[in-house]
Design an enzyme around this catalytic site. Structure first.
Site, short mmCIF file in Angstrom:
data_model
loop_
_atom_site.label_atom_id
_atom_site.label_comp_id
_atom_site.label_asym_id
_atom_site.label_seq_id
_atom_site.Cartn_x
_atom_site.Cartn_y
_atom_site.Cartn_z
N GLU A 190 0.86 -1.19 0.00
CA GLU A 190 0.00 0.00 0.00
C GLU A 190 0.89 1.23 0.00
OE1 GLU A 190 -3.15 0.42 2.93
OE2 GLU A 190 -3.57 2.47 2.23
N ASP B 157 -11.99 0.37 1.26
CA ASP B 157 -11.10 0.57 2.40
C ASP B 157 -11.92 0.81 3.68
OD1 ASP B 157 -8.70 0.90 3.67
OD2 ASP B 157 -8.08 2.66 2.53
N ASN C 233 -4.53 5.05 -2.49
CA ASN C 233 -5.74 5.57 -1.86
C ASN C 233 -6.35 6.67 -2.73
OD1 ASN C 233 -5.91 4.26 0.94
ND2 ASN C 233 -3.75 4.86 0.75
N GLU D 10 -6.72 -5.21 8.26
CA GLU D 10 -5.76 -4.13 8.48
C GLU D 10 -5.41 -4.02 9.95
OE1 GLU D 10 -7.95 -0.71 6.56
OE2 GLU D 10 -5.95 -0.54 5.66
N GLU E 77 -7.82 1.90 -3.66
CA GLU E 77 -8.53 1.76 -2.39
C GLU E 77 -9.43 2.97 -2.18
OE1 GLU E 77 -5.90 0.94 0.87
OE2 GLU E 77 -4.96 -0.76 -0.16
P1 C2E Z 1 -5.51 3.88 5.47
O1 C2E Z 1 -5.71 3.91 4.01
O2 C2E Z 1 -6.46 3.06 6.26
O3 C2E Z 1 -4.02 3.41 5.68
C1 C2E Z 1 -3.61 2.61 6.75
C2 C2E Z 1 -3.11 3.46 7.91
O4 C2E Z 1 -2.90 2.62 9.03
C3 C2E Z 1 -1.77 4.12 7.63
O5 C2E Z 1 -1.77 5.32 8.34
C4 C2E Z 1 -0.79 3.11 8.25
O6 C2E Z 1 0.44 3.71 8.56
C5 C2E Z 1 -1.56 2.68 9.45
N1 C2E Z 1 -1.20 1.34 9.91
C6 C2E Z 1 -0.86 0.27 9.16
N2 C2E Z 1 -0.65 -0.81 9.91
C7 C2E Z 1 -0.87 -0.43 11.20
C8 C2E Z 1 -0.83 -1.12 12.47
O7 C2E Z 1 -0.53 -2.31 12.55
N3 C2E Z 1 -1.14 -0.38 13.57
C9 C2E Z 1 -1.47 0.95 13.50
N4 C2E Z 1 -1.73 1.60 14.64
N5 C2E Z 1 -1.54 1.62 12.32
C10 C2E Z 1 -1.24 0.94 11.20
P2 C2E Z 1 -1.28 6.69 7.70
O8 C2E Z 1 -0.16 6.45 6.75
O9 C2E Z 1 -1.07 7.66 8.80
O10 C2E Z 1 -2.50 7.14 6.82
C11 C2E Z 1 -3.71 7.49 7.41
C12 C2E Z 1 -4.79 7.60 6.37
O11 C2E Z 1 -4.54 8.70 5.51
C13 C2E Z 1 -4.85 6.39 5.44
O12 C2E Z 1 -5.58 5.37 6.06
C14 C2E Z 1 -5.55 6.98 4.24
O13 C2E Z 1 -6.94 7.01 4.44
C15 C2E Z 1 -5.03 8.38 4.23
N6 C2E Z 1 -3.94 8.47 3.24
C16 C2E Z 1 -2.62 8.22 3.36
N7 C2E Z 1 -1.98 8.45 2.19
C17 C2E Z 1 -2.92 8.85 1.31
C18 C2E Z 1 -2.91 9.24 -0.07
O14 C2E Z 1 -1.89 9.25 -0.73
N8 C2E Z 1 -4.11 9.60 -0.62
C19 C2E Z 1 -5.28 9.58 0.08
N9 C2E Z 1 -6.39 9.93 -0.56
N10 C2E Z 1 -5.32 9.21 1.35
C20 C2E Z 1 -4.17 8.85 1.98
CA CA Z 2 -5.92 2.48 2.39
CA CA Z 3 -7.75 1.34 5.79
#
Ligand code: C2E
Ligand code: CA
Ligand code: CA
Length: 384
Positions: free
Chosen positions: A39, A156, A94, A213, A126
């Site tokens: 991802e 997602d 995403n 996830e 996603e």
């Molecule tokens: P998401 O799409 O649900 O991505 C998964 C989030 O969960 C990511 O947070 C990841 O770092 C975190 N994560 C993964 N495994 C674990 C785990 O085992 N434990 C915990 N506590 N967290 C875990 P992140 O990178 O902070 O991103 C947060 C949200 O921001 C993402 O949720 C997504 O909705 C959005 N996002 C991130 N990058 C993009 C992007 O390029 N475009 C868009 N539209 N949204 C993005």
């Molecule tokens: Ca995602």
């Molecule tokens: Ca997710």
């Protein structure tokens, strides 16, 4: 200028200066730990403010219309980085529901992939449910276009929105990602455990691939395996990392036997030759591209379809046999689960029942080339 406007302005200049980078988190098979995909997650390190969380800047980017530009950059950077990585892993990007309302989105995505010579069959999109979109017409059109280009669509954060089931039934998803909050609560709350088990069952009964996830512990992974969940993502398998660290992550998680990076890609000419080889056989067999257009068919296939020789090619398979475009999404999902899509039963024009097998055709690095369509038994008495 308020704080959000200031952030949007900073984000705009970060986008212009390469201040936003993709990080990659593995999505693994729970059966054997193989990395099936990565991802792509946006990371912004501001020289003054330091790390700014996506939870802070993504909603702002969405509001100020900057997500298309962000996606374009993340895609191009990822596609170029991926040239040196195994060619059998997919990339999950995403995309916000707002972006799906833009009729140009699919074209932009296709252009980024074509410019970087990256196959769209390895692009997974996603989408998180948003309660604010009441008219799903344009989102559906955009997703259909992406599917026709070969992409796979995932829902997602399943279970966190208002209308997850409406979304699931209205849009062409072939993968479902169970929100981390349910997975994380599994050990303490029996209810969450039941919800996760029910969602895994729901997904599979709809023919969807299901990813859990937020898997952080071996106990959670064991519970999920017991529920029949095949795919997972979380800190247990790897945190999001920069492109430079991905090869190391892959080498620890992928067994070398599955590492297809070293194999020599087959030329297009050779592929076409193999396809036409198969087409000269007596079997009723056809080959179609990932979008379901027949590109080659055997004489026996054309005869079974009761079309003139060569006339099956160029047609969509659903004009020839009783499948729908949605069937492809299902076939791809079953493939992701390492299972075979069941035979399709069809009554032919001559009145007999045929069993038709649709199977993914992949190159030596497991990249999807298209599908074979094969009749299991002779259906036309004259053909045997
Ligand atoms: P998401 O799409 O649900 O991505 C998964 C989030 O969960 C990511 O947070 C990841 O770092 C975190 N994560 C993964 N495994 C674990 C785990 O085992 N434990 C915990 N506590 N967290 C875990 P992140 O990178 O902070 O991103 C947060 C949200 O921001 C993402 O949720 C997504 O909705 C959005 N996002 C991130 N990058 C993009 C992007 O390029 N475009 C868009 N539209 N949204 C993005
Ligand atoms: Ca995602
Ligand atoms: Ca997710």
């Amino acid at each position: 200028m308020n704080a959000d406007q200031l952030l949007a302005r900073n984000l705009l200049s970060a986008l212009a200066n390469g201040g936003i980078q993709p990080f990659f988190q593995p999505i693994v098979s729970l059966d054997d730990g193989r990395v099936l995909g990565l991802e792509v997650l946006a990371r912004w390190h501001d020289p003054v403010q330091g790390y700014i969380s996506p939870d802070r800047f993504i909603p702002i980017a969405d509001r100020f219309g900057l997500l298309d530009r962000l996606l374009d950059q993340l895609m191009r950077t990822s596609f170029l980085a991926a040239a040196d990585w195994p060619h059998n892993i997919f990339f999950g990007f995403n995309v916000s529901p707002t972006q799906l309302r833009n009729s140009e989105l699919a074209t932009r995505i296709a252009k980024a992939a074509i410019d970087c010579a990256f196959p769209l069959s390895r692009v997974h999109i996603e989408v998180t449910e948003s309660g604010f979109i009441d008219d799903l017409t344009q989102p559906r059109r955009t997703l259909d276009r992406l599917i026709n280009l070969g992409c796979m669509i995932a829902m997602d954060d399943f279970g966190t929105g208002y209308s997850s089931l409406t979304w699931l039934s209205s849009l062409p998803f072939s993968k479902l990602k169970i929100d981390a909050s349910f997975v994380m609560a599994m050990h303490e709350h029996r209810q969450s455990r039941k919800i996760v088990a029910a969602v895994v069952g729901l997904g599979h009964s709809l023919g969807l691939a299901v990813v859990a996830e937020g898997v952080e512990t071996a106990e959670q992974a064991d519970l999920l395996r017991g529920m029949g969940c095949k795919l997972a993502q979380g800190y247990l398998f790897g945190r999001p990392t920069s492109a430079s660290l991905v090869p190391e992550v892959l080498s620890t998680l992928v067994s070398s036997a599955d590492d297809a990076a070293s194999s020599v890609p087959m030329s297009l000419e050779l592929r076409a030759h193999r396809v036409s080889d198969a087409c000269e056989s007596d079997a009723a067999i056809a080959f179609m591209d990932p979008a379901g257009t027949v590109v080659a068919s055997s004489t026996a296939f054309d005869r079974t379809m009761e079309v003139h020789r060569g006339e099956a090619a160029g047609r969509h398979i659903w004009e020839l046999i009783g499948v729908t475009p949605e069937t492809f999404a299902e076939i791809r999902a079953t493939d992701l689960l390492d299972e075979q899509f069941p035979a399709i039963e069809e009554t032919t024009a001559s009145g007999s029942t045929a069993r038709i097998f649709i199977r993914p055709v992949k190159d030596e690095s497991s990249e999807l080339l298209g599908y074979s369509v094969e009749f299991g038994e002779p259906t036309n008495p004259k053909a045997s």
